[in-house]
Structures are given as C-alpha cells and as structure tokens.
Design a protein around this motif. Structure first.
Motif, PDB file in Angstrom:
ATOM      1  N   TYR A  52       0.832  -1.215   0.000  1.00  0.00           N
ATOM      2  CA  TYR A  52       0.000   0.000   0.000  1.00  0.00           C
ATOM      3  C   TYR A  52       0.857   1.253   0.000  1.00  0.00           C
ATOM      4  N   ASP A  53       1.916   1.202   0.784  1.00  0.00           N
ATOM      5  CA  ASP A  53       2.797   2.368   0.877  1.00  0.00           C
ATOM      6  C   ASP A  53       3.555   2.586  -0.418  1.00  0.00           C
ATOM      7  N   ILE A  54       3.889   1.492  -1.066  1.00  0.00           N
ATOM      8  CA  ILE A  54       4.644   1.601  -2.316  1.00  0.00           C
ATOM      9  C   ILE A  54       3.735   2.115  -3.429  1.00  0.00           C
ATOM     10  N   TRP A  55       2.507   1.603  -3.485  1.00  0.00           N
ATOM     11  CA  TRP A  55       1.574   2.105  -4.494  1.00  0.00           C
ATOM     12  C   TRP A  55       1.323   3.599  -4.301  1.00  0.00           C
ATOM     13  N   ALA A  56       1.262   4.013  -3.044  1.00  0.00           N
ATOM     14  CA  ALA A  56       0.952   5.417  -2.757  1.00  0.00           C
ATOM     15  C   ALA A  56       2.065   6.359  -3.212  1.00  0.00           C
ATOM     16  N   ALA A  57       3.227   5.812  -3.519  1.00  0.00           N
ATOM     17  CA  ALA A  57       4.348   6.662  -3.944  1.00  0.00           C
ATOM     18  C   ALA A  57       4.311   6.970  -5.442  1.00  0.00           C
ATOM     19  N   ALA A  58       3.323   6.402  -6.153  1.00  0.00           N
ATOM     20  CA  ALA A  58       3.317   6.503  -7.625  1.00  0.00           C
ATOM     21  C   ALA A  58       3.357   7.948  -8.132  1.00  0.00           C
ATOM     22  N   ASP A  59       2.526   8.820  -7.554  1.00  0.00           N
ATOM     23  CA  ASP A  59       2.462  10.205  -8.038  1.00  0.00           C
ATOM     24  C   ASP A  59       3.791  10.922  -7.815  1.00  0.00           C
ATOM     25  N   LEU A  60       4.367  10.688  -6.640  1.00  0.00           N
ATOM     26  CA  LEU A  60       5.651  11.320  -6.333  1.00  0.00           C
ATOM     27  C   LEU A  60       6.726  10.834  -7.306  1.00  0.00           C
ATOM     28  N   VAL A  61       6.727   9.527  -7.562  1.00  0.00           N
ATOM     29  CA  VAL A  61       7.727   8.974  -8.485  1.00  0.00           C
ATOM     30  C   VAL A  61       7.591   9.623  -9.862  1.00  0.00           C
ATOM     31  N   ASP A  62       6.364   9.846 -10.314  1.00  0.00           N
ATOM     32  CA  ASP A  62       6.157  10.517 -11.606  1.00  0.00           C
ATOM     33  C   ASP A  62       6.772  11.920 -11.604  1.00  0.00           C
ATOM     34  N   LEU A  63       6.489  12.667 -10.539  1.00  0.00           N
ATOM     35  CA  LEU A  63       7.037  14.028 -10.439  1.00  0.00           C
ATOM     36  C   LEU A  63       8.564  14.009 -10.451  1.00  0.00           C
ATOM     37  N   VAL A  64       9.123  13.060  -9.695  1.00  0.00           N
ATOM     38  CA  VAL A  64      10.589  12.983  -9.587  1.00  0.00           C
ATOM     39  C   VAL A  64      11.201  12.598 -10.933  1.00  0.00           C
ATOM     40  N   LYS A  65      10.575  11.650 -11.615  1.00  0.00           N
ATOM     41  CA  LYS A  65      11.134  11.212 -12.908  1.00  0.00           C
ATOM     42  C   LYS A  65      11.066  12.330 -13.955  1.00  0.00           C
ATOM     43  N   GLN A  66       9.972  13.110 -13.918  1.00  0.00           N
ATOM     44  CA  GLN A  66       9.890  14.259 -14.837  1.00  0.00           C
ATOM     45  C   GLN A  66      11.050  15.209 -14.594  1.00  0.00           C
ATOM     46  N   ARG A  67      11.324  15.446 -13.323  1.00  0.00           N
ATOM     47  CA  ARG A  67      12.380  16.396 -12.971  1.00  0.00           C
ATOM     48  C   ARG A  67      13.766  15.832 -13.331  1.00  0.00           C
ATOM     49  N   ILE A  68      13.941  14.525 -13.187  1.00  0.00           N
ATOM     50  CA  ILE A  68      15.214  13.903 -13.570  1.00  0.00           C
ATOM     51  C   ILE A  68      15.450  14.139 -15.059  1.00  0.00           C
ATOM     52  N   GLU A  69      14.370  14.021 -15.835  1.00  0.00           N
ATOM     53  CA  GLU A  69      14.493  14.240 -17.274  1.00  0.00           C
ATOM     54  C   GLU A  69      14.845  15.698 -17.586  1.00  0.00           C
TER      55      GLU A  69
END
Ligand code: ADP
Ligand code: MG
Length: 209
Positions: free
Chosen positions: A110-127
């Motif tokens: 549950y905690d890992i699924w909840a990180a999905a939005d943050l991971v998207d934001l972080v990956k955009q910024r990495i790019e």
C-alpha cells in the motif's frame, strides 16, 4: 551546497525520523547542515524546540518557494528538507530545490503504491535536469526478523528508481530519542541504530558526491 529532500506524500513513512537523523548524522561526520522543515505541521521544528543542544540549525519553510528561499543557505555543505504530507505544490518545490530525493517507504504494497504520483514528479524532474537530480527509495520501519517480501521488491523495482542497500529498522529508540529532541546517536553512539543511520548517510553521500 547539496540539497537532500526526504519526500513521500504518505504520512508515517518515516520522513521526519529520517530527515532529522540524516541531518544530525551529516553534522557528526563534519559537514555543515541546515534542516528545512517544509511540513506545515512543524514536526521537525517541534523536535528542535525540545532539545538542549542547539548545534543543528532547523528552519521552517512551508511555502512552495523552497528552491528560491534556500539560496541564502548556500554556504552550508548540506540542506536536508523534511517533506510535507499531501501538498503537491510543496513537493514540487522541494524537488526543484533538490540534488537528491530520498523516498522512505514502509515495506508494504500500500505504501509503495501510494508513492506513484511522487515517483512521476521525480522522474519528470530527472528528465528536465538531464539526470542531475538523483533519487532513491529507502525502506523504512523494517520489522526485525522479517524479510522484505518479493512483492514489495518487485513493486519498488517496477518504479525504475534505485533502492538503497541500507535500511532503517523499526526501533523504539527512534521515537524515544525524538521525545527529547535527540537522535539514536545521542542515546547510544555505538548502538545498532546509530550504525544503520551512519551506513545510510555514507551511502547517500557516496551517490551525491
Ligand atoms: P512522517 O514524517 O513520514 O509522517 P515520522 O518520521 O513522523 O513519519 O514517523 C511516523 C511515526 O512513526 C512517528 O511516531 C515516529 O516516531 C515513528 N517512526 C518512524 N520511523 C520509525 C522507526 N524506524 N522505528 C520506530 N518508529 C518509527
Ligand atoms: Mg513528518
């Protein structure tokens, strides 16, 4: 100045515990550090308010202008940002300010699924930064004697961000040291908890430098 943002929109994942310990640990290793509390609830500021010893600087910036507001701290070796729950605008601002985003997750799907939005934001910024921004998960609040399940490992790997080798275990010494504005390193400098914090800190500084 290197900026480490400890982020996860989910409350209770261990952001404040890890941010306070990481900041203190960096200071013990000889770096100059300021801890930025970006949570409007002010947990890290509460922690700082009850302690006796005042060496570690803790300031509150709970506006979505963190990347601009920390410019005045450029003389510090490290800024550690304790992230806010929810508040996507604060997370975006912290990500913009960061050289390294550390995402604590409890070993539960549950905690890992909840990180999905943050991971998207972080990956955009990495790019956007051509990979200058780095990010990793740290598994937090691991119950001793249990394994991280395969489903948890798989879910984390599926996000395409690295998972740090060192973990933070569930230990009473984390909340009990926090109660007096201290850390596990103050309670027992040679104890297992202090050791795991030191290993995690070294792993992070190796990635950043
Ligand atoms: P967040 O800032 O992400 O909301 P906290 O660091 O405040 O998370 O942790 C939530 C609660 O869990 C707090 O009561 C804290 O003391 C406790 N906690 C966090 N990490 C640990 C740990 N490794 N061992 C034991 N308790 C922990
Ligand atoms: Mg917190």
């Amino acid at each position: 100045m290197k900026v480490i943002a400890v982020l996860n929109q989910k409350g209770g994942s261990g952001k404040t515990t890890i941010a306070t310990h990481l900041a203190k640990s960096l200071e013990l290793k000889g770096y100059s550090v300021t801890l930025v509390d970006s949570d409007p609830q002010g947990s890290a500021r509460d922690w700082a308010a009850v302690r006796d010893e005042q060496s570690l600087k803790v300031i509150g910036i709970d506006r979505p202008t963190i990347e601009r507001d920390i410019k005045g701290l450029a003389a510090q070796d490290f800024i550690v940002i304790d992230g806010a729950p929810q508040a996507a605008d604060l997370a975006v601002s912290a990500i913009k300010a960061a050289d390294f985003v550390l995402i604590p997750v409890q070993p539960s799907p549950y905690d890992i699924w909840a990180a999905a939005d943050l991971v998207d934001l972080v990956k955009q910024r990495i790019e956007v930064t051509d990979g200058r921004l780095k990010a990793a998960f740290v598994v937090s609040r691991v119950i001793r004697g249990t394994r991280i399940g395969n489903e948890v490992e798989d879910a984390l790997n599926g996000y395409g961000l690295p998972v740090l080798d060192h973990r933070i275990y569930q230990r009473v010494s984390y909340p009990s040291s926090a109660a007096s504005g201290e850390t596990v390193m103050d309670l027992e400098p040679d104890g297992e908890a202090a050791h795991e914090v030191s290993l995690l800190t070294n792993e992070i500084t190796n990635i950043i430098n």
